[in-house]
Enzyme design. Structure first.
Site, PDB file in Angstrom:
ATOM      1  N   ILE A  78      35.440  28.734  22.738  1.00 40.53           N
ATOM      2  CA  ILE A  78      35.917  27.423  22.312  1.00 40.53           C
ATOM      3  C   ILE A  78      36.493  26.743  23.539  1.00 40.53           C
ATOM      4  CG2 ILE A  78      36.286  27.970  19.885  1.00 40.53           C
ATOM      5  CD1 ILE A  78      39.174  28.560  20.454  1.00 40.53           C
ATOM      6  N   ASP A  79      36.608  25.440  23.471  1.00 41.89           N
ATOM      7  CA  ASP A  79      37.003  24.666  24.642  1.00 41.89           C
ATOM      8  C   ASP A  79      38.434  24.984  25.063  1.00 41.89           C
ATOM      9  OD1 ASP A  79      36.386  22.504  26.521  1.00 41.89           O
ATOM     10  OD2 ASP A  79      37.987  21.451  25.487  1.00 41.89           O
TER      11      ASP A  79
END
Length: 325
Positions: free
Chosen positions: A137-138
């Protein structure tokens, strides 16, 4: 690694930097321009500059130096561990933590922390820069993330991700009041033609992307939603919600409104999957972080618009392997 391209008739007259950027999306325009400036790009054997205009039949060649992978060190970084056994580990990733080392981020990542905590017990399938990492995930997305401690577990989880047998739920705060109780955004996502740090809806060159969303709560100026992904394109939720007119506050790429939150209001809230060896269904969740909960009615809204309080923006680092939301 040598690259070679033959210019087709339809591309005749284009600047060479534009043609190569469109023809080889793995390399940025700035990277190619630097290569040309140093005399490393050739048209029919002659070095050319970025302003050179290609002609039909031109044979364009350039050599890309082999990347030297830096040494990644274990670091004693505290982890919020939700579950761990000999095969998998699930963590609640905080905001501001990059998942794996990349240009500009070789320390302080989740991988550095996992290497210290797990020692030698991490899968090696994704190489020395991404041991144990099967999805990501970012940097400024928070919440549940799984890592694998051996190759067998890695292959199993990767297959489940591909088959969509893993349940992944995200919660987001979006601008505006979403009228429909639930909906589906079905729009292809590809690299932005002008800004390579961004993704966009791209009907010509994008990949299929489908996001299901449902409203959890509406309040003045914002809506709290939950998202389920059929696909896992880079920045998918962020791009899709902007596309339907409800961008995430605090999103430095797609909606740089930092009045109430300093990062995109996006959280990986739940991850459920069959254990790679026992088959037992494991289900884990992580509560909304404080900076998102503050946006709810009755909470004191922070304000970051005062002088001297500008957020430190993350550096976008995209690669074909990236799969952030």
């Amino acid at each position: 690694m040598k690259q070679e391209y033959i210019v087709p008739e339809k591309s005749s007259g284009l600047r060479i930097d534009k043609f190569l950027t469109e023809s080889c999306p793995d390399y940025t325009r700035s990277f190619l321009q630097k290569l040309m400036k140093s005399g490393g790009v050739f048209a029919d054997g002659r070095p050319v500059k970025a302003s050179y205009r290609v002609s039909e039949g031109d044979r364009l060649t350039f050599e890309v130096p082999e990347a030297v992978e830096p040494e990644i060190l274990a670091e004693n970084i505290p982890l919020d561990i939700l579950y761990e056994d000999r095969d998998v580990i699930l963590v609640n990733k905080p905001k501001g933590m990059v998942v794996h080392p990349a240009a500009g981020h070789y320390t302080g990542t989740l991988v550095n922390a996992l290497m210290y905590h797990c020692r030698e017990d991490l899968s090696g399938i994704n190489g020395v820069l991404r041991p144990g990492i099967v999805h990501r995930i970012d940097m400024d997305t928070t919440g549940v993330l799984i890592a694998c401690k051996n190759d067998q577990a890695h292959n199993s989880i990767a297959a489940q991700l591909k088959e969509h047998s893993i349940t992944r739920r995200y919660q987001a705060i979006v601008h505006g009041v979403v009228k429909e109780d639930e909906g589906v955004v079905d729009a292809p996502i590809g690299r932005h033609p002008q800004d390579r740090k961004k993704m966009c809806i791209n009907h010509q060159n994008g990949k299929p992307a489908v996001t299901h969303y449902r409203v959890l709560k509406r309040f003045s100026g914002f809506t709290h939603i939950e998202c389920r992904l059929e696909t896992g394109r880079t920045h998918q939720i962020r791009v899709h919600m902007k596309y339907i007119g409800h961008p995430l506050p605090g999103d430095f790429l797609y909606n740089p409104d930092f009045r109430y939150i300093r990062r995109q209001a996006l959280h990986s809230v739940r991850l459920s999957f069959p254990h790679p060896f026992t088959g037992e269904v494991l289900d884990f969740s992580a509560p909304l972080p404080e900076d998102m909960a503050c946006l709810f009615p009755g909470q004191e809204l922070p304000s970051f618009s005062r002088p001297g309080a500008d957020p430190v923006l993350p550096t976008a680092s995209l690669s074909p392997w990236d799969n952030d939301f």
